[in-house]
Design a protein around this motif. Structure first.
Motif, mmCIF file in Angstrom:
data_model
loop_
_atom_site.group_PDB
_atom_site.id
_atom_site.type_symbol
_atom_site.label_atom_id
_atom_site.label_comp_id
_atom_site.label_asym_id
_atom_site.label_seq_id
_atom_site.Cartn_x
_atom_site.Cartn_y
_atom_site.Cartn_z
ATOM 1 N N THR A 66 40.125 19.020 32.314
ATOM 2 C CA THR A 66 39.195 19.844 31.480
ATOM 3 C C THR A 66 39.509 21.196 32.772
ATOM 4 N N ALA A 67 38.785 20.673 33.356
ATOM 5 C CA ALA A 67 38.454 22.201 33.572
ATOM 6 C C ALA A 67 39.649 23.094 33.647
ATOM 7 N N LEU A 68 41.003 22.898 34.292
ATOM 8 C CA LEU A 68 41.764 23.483 34.382
ATOM 9 C C LEU A 68 42.359 23.447 33.289
ATOM 10 N N MET A 69 41.955 23.014 31.852
ATOM 11 C CA MET A 69 42.281 23.706 30.626
ATOM 12 C C MET A 69 41.040 24.887 30.422
ATOM 13 N N LEU A 70 39.703 24.571 30.223
ATOM 14 C CA LEU A 70 38.886 25.745 30.681
ATOM 15 C C LEU A 70 38.975 27.558 31.252
ATOM 16 N N GLY A 71 39.510 27.368 32.359
ATOM 17 C CA GLY A 71 39.292 28.160 33.267
ATOM 18 C C GLY A 71 40.922 29.628 32.841
ATOM 19 N N PHE A 72 42.456 28.667 32.371
ATOM 20 C CA PHE A 72 43.150 29.183 31.594
ATOM 21 C C PHE A 72 42.825 30.121 30.809
ATOM 22 N N LEU A 73 41.898 30.585 29.914
ATOM 23 C CA LEU A 73 41.875 31.423 28.959
ATOM 24 C C LEU A 73 41.620 32.974 29.918
ATOM 25 N N PRO A 74 40.137 32.443 30.131
ATOM 26 C CA PRO A 74 39.509 33.523 31.063
ATOM 27 C C PRO A 74 40.504 34.090 32.220
ATOM 28 N N ALA A 75 41.239 33.083 32.654
ATOM 29 C CA ALA A 75 42.377 34.125 33.143
ATOM 30 C C ALA A 75 43.209 34.791 33.421
ATOM 31 N N VAL A 76 43.771 34.300 31.959
ATOM 32 C CA VAL A 76 44.820 35.214 31.277
ATOM 33 C C VAL A 76 43.571 36.791 30.810
ATOM 34 N N ILE A 77 42.619 36.605 30.374
ATOM 35 C CA ILE A 77 41.957 37.543 29.977
ATOM 36 C C ILE A 77 41.884 38.862 31.306
ATOM 37 N N ILE A 78 41.089 37.713 32.509
ATOM 38 C CA ILE A 78 41.186 39.060 33.290
ATOM 39 C C ILE A 78 42.543 39.630 34.278
ATOM 40 N N ALA A 79 43.265 38.954 33.945
ATOM 41 C CA ALA A 79 44.703 39.358 34.341
ATOM 42 C C ALA A 79 45.215 40.612 33.321
ATOM 43 N N ILE A 80 44.468 40.350 32.049
ATOM 44 C CA ILE A 80 45.208 41.511 31.578
ATOM 45 C C ILE A 80 44.557 42.551 31.634
ATOM 46 N N SER A 81 42.762 42.658 31.107
ATOM 47 C CA SER A 81 42.664 43.691 31.654
ATOM 48 C C SER A 81 41.858 43.925 32.337
ATOM 49 N N ILE A 82 42.470 43.497 33.819
ATOM 50 C CA ILE A 82 43.177 44.291 35.097
ATOM 51 C C ILE A 82 44.073 45.001 34.541
ATOM 52 N N SER A 83 44.983 44.877 34.259
ATOM 53 C CA SER A 83 45.867 45.389 34.039
ATOM 54 C C SER A 83 45.942 46.614 33.266
ATOM 55 N N MET A 84 45.417 46.658 32.289
ATOM 56 C CA MET A 84 44.423 47.736 31.497
ATOM 57 C C MET A 84 43.879 48.910 31.686
ATOM 58 N N SER A 85 42.950 48.375 32.509
ATOM 59 C CA SER A 85 42.063 48.753 32.893
ATOM 60 C C SER A 85 42.034 49.891 34.496
ATOM 61 N N TYR A 86 43.140 48.829 35.183
ATOM 62 C CA TYR A 86 42.975 49.984 36.044
ATOM 63 C C TYR A 86 44.774 50.420 36.634
ATOM 64 N N ARG A 87 45.372 50.369 34.982
ATOM 65 C CA ARG A 87 47.001 51.090 34.930
ATOM 66 C C ARG A 87 46.882 52.290 35.784
ATOM 67 N N LYS A 88 45.988 53.361 34.703
ATOM 68 C CA LYS A 88 46.146 54.582 35.400
ATOM 69 C C LYS A 88 46.023 55.364 36.771
ATOM 70 N N ASP A 89 44.789 54.352 37.465
ATOM 71 C CA ASP A 89 44.535 54.534 38.914
ATOM 72 C C ASP A 89 46.043 53.738 39.716
ATOM 73 N N ALA A 90 46.391 52.310 39.508
ATOM 74 C CA ALA A 90 47.399 52.027 39.674
ATOM 75 C C ALA A 90 48.685 52.658 39.771
ATOM 76 N N ILE A 91 48.903 53.693 38.905
ATOM 77 C CA ILE A 91 50.154 54.861 38.645
ATOM 78 C C ILE A 91 50.532 55.549 40.061
ATOM 79 N N GLN A 92 49.092 56.545 39.385
ATOM 80 C CA GLN A 92 48.493 57.048 40.379
ATOM 81 C C GLN A 92 48.840 56.880 42.108
ATOM 82 N N ALA A 93 48.283 55.734 42.236
ATOM 83 C CA ALA A 93 48.154 55.200 43.913
ATOM 84 C C ALA A 93 50.374 55.089 44.260
ATOM 85 N N ARG A 94 50.916 54.914 43.433
ATOM 86 C CA ARG A 94 51.589 54.592 44.063
ATOM 87 C C ARG A 94 52.452 56.117 43.923
ATOM 88 N N ARG A 95 52.428 56.862 43.534
ATOM 89 C CA ARG A 95 53.324 57.898 43.350
ATOM 90 C C ARG A 95 52.900 58.681 45.025
#
Length: 306
Positions: free
Chosen positions: A277-306
Motif C-alpha cells: 500500500t505504501a508503494l502504491m501511495l508513493g508512486f503518483l507523488p514521485a511522478v508529480i515531483i519528478a515532472i515538476s522539477i524538470s519543468m521548474s528548473y529546466r531553464k536553469d539546467a540548460i544554462q548550467a550545461r552551457r
C-alpha cells in the motif's frame, strides 16, 4: 498577441489558478476543520439545519470539485491579470477584492458576511469562526497566485527579479511538495474506494472515507511527507540544475521517500502498515515531483550545461 497564443496563455493561467485554489482550499480546510472540530459544530442546533454533516459522503467530494470553482475564478480574474502582475502589491489588490466582495459583502446572505449576520439565524460565533479559514486561504491563494504569474510572465517590471535566488528556490520546493500532495490525495482515495469495493464483495467492514479525512492523526501523515519532500526537493533541485542527477533517479528517489515516510508514520502512530500500500501511495507523488522539477528548473539546467 494572436487568438491562439491568447487562448494558450489563458489555459496556463487557468491551470495555475485551479492548482493554487484547490491546494489552499484543501490544506486550510483540513487544518481548520480539526482546530474548530467542524464535525461537532455542524451537529449543533440551527447549524445542523444549514450545514450538511461531516460524515456525509458528498462532503468528501468537496475538494475534488474545487477545480470547477478554480476555473470560474480564472475566468473572473483574467481581465485584471496584468494589473495584478504589474503592481508591486498585486497580491494585496487580489486579496482585497476577495475579502471585500467575496467574503464580507457577498450578494447573498452567506456565513461570515454582513448580509449573513443581518438576515440569517446563524449565531454570531459561527460567522466569526469561519473567518480565520477563509481569510488565510484567500491570503495564501493571492500571494501564491500572483508570485506564480510573475514567474510565468517573466516580467522585468515585477519585484520577482529582485528576489534572493535561495528564497525563489525554497518557494519552488514548497510548490513542488504541494503538487505531490495532490498525488497523495488521489491515490489515497482510490485505495479507499478499492478497499470498500472488496469489503462490499466479501461482506466485511470497509474504510470510512469521511472519518479518515477528518482524522488529524491520519492527515498529519501527509504534513510530515510534505515537509520531507520540501527539504529533499530543495537539495535535489540544485543538483538537477548542475546536471548532477538524472530524471529517472529523481523519480526513484522520491518513490522511495514517499513510500517510506507514510509506512514509517503509520507503523509508529497506528502500530501497523502495509508495504504494498505504501508503494502504491508513493508512486503518483514521485511522478508529480519528478515532472515538476524538470519543468521548474529546466531553464536553469540548460544554462548550467552551457
Amino acid at each position: 498577441m494572436n487568438a491562439q497564443n491568447g487562448w494558450k496563455e489563458f489555459l496556463g493561467f487557468a491551470l495555475r489558478v485551479i492548482i493554487t485554489h484547490t491546494l489552499t482550499y484543501f490544506i486550510f480546510g483540513m487544518i481548520m476543520s480539526n482546530v474548530f472540530d467542524y464535525g461537532e459544530v455542524f451537529k449543533r442546533e440551527i447549524i445542523r439545519d444549514y450545514m450538511i454533516p461531516m460524515d456525509q459522503h458528498n462532503i468528501v467530494l468537496g475538494p475534488f470539485l474545487q477545480p470547477i470553482r478554480g476555473l470560474i475564478f480564472a475566468i473572473g480574474l483574467w481581465p485584471i491579470r496584468s494589473l495584478l502582475i504589474e503592481r508591486k502589491r498585486g497580491w494585496l489588490i487580489l486579496w482585497g477584492l476577495l475579502v471585500t466582495i467575496g467574503i464580507l459583502s457577498t450578494p447573498a446572505a452567506s456565513p461570515s458576511s454582513i448580509e449573513g449576520m443581518l438576515y440569517t439565524k446563524l449565531p454570531m460565533w459561527y460567522h466569526l469562526m469561519g473567518l480565520p479559514e477563509i481569510m488565510l486561504q484567500t491570503l495564501f491563494f493571492s500571494i501564491w497566485l500572483v508570485w506564480w504569474e510573475r514567474q510565468a510572465a517573466g516580467s522585468r517590471e515585477t519585484t520577482t527579479k529582485k528576489e534572493n535566488p535561495v528564497v525563489a528556490e525554497i518557494v519552488k520546493a514548497i510548490m513542488t511538495a504541494c503538487f505531490a500532495y495532490i498525488g497523495y490525495a488521489v491515490v489515497g482515495l482510490m485505495l479507499a474506494l478499492l478497499a470498500n469495493a472488496r469489503a462490499a464483495a466479501s461482506g466485511t467492514g470497509g474504510v470510512d472515507i469521511a472519518a479518515a479525512g477528518a482524522s488529524f492523526k491520519m492527515q498529519f501523515m501527509f504534513v510530515v511527507a510534505f515537509l520531507v519532500n520540501t527539504i529533499v526537493v530543495f537539495r535535489v533541485g540544485r543538483r538537477w540544475q548542475a546536471n548532477q542527477i538524472t530524471l529517472p533517479v529523481i523519480f526513484l528517489l522520491f518513490w522511495f521517500i514517499d513510500a517510506v515516510v507514510p509506512w514509517l508514520y503509520q507503523t509508529l502512530v497506528f502500530g501497523s502498515s502495509s508495504i504494498p500500500t505504501a508503494l502504491m501511495l508513493g508512486f503518483l507523488p514521485a511522478v508529480i515531483i519528478a515532472i515538476s522539477i524538470s519543468m521548474s528548473y529546466r531553464k536553469d539546467a540548460i544554462q548550467a550545461r552551457r
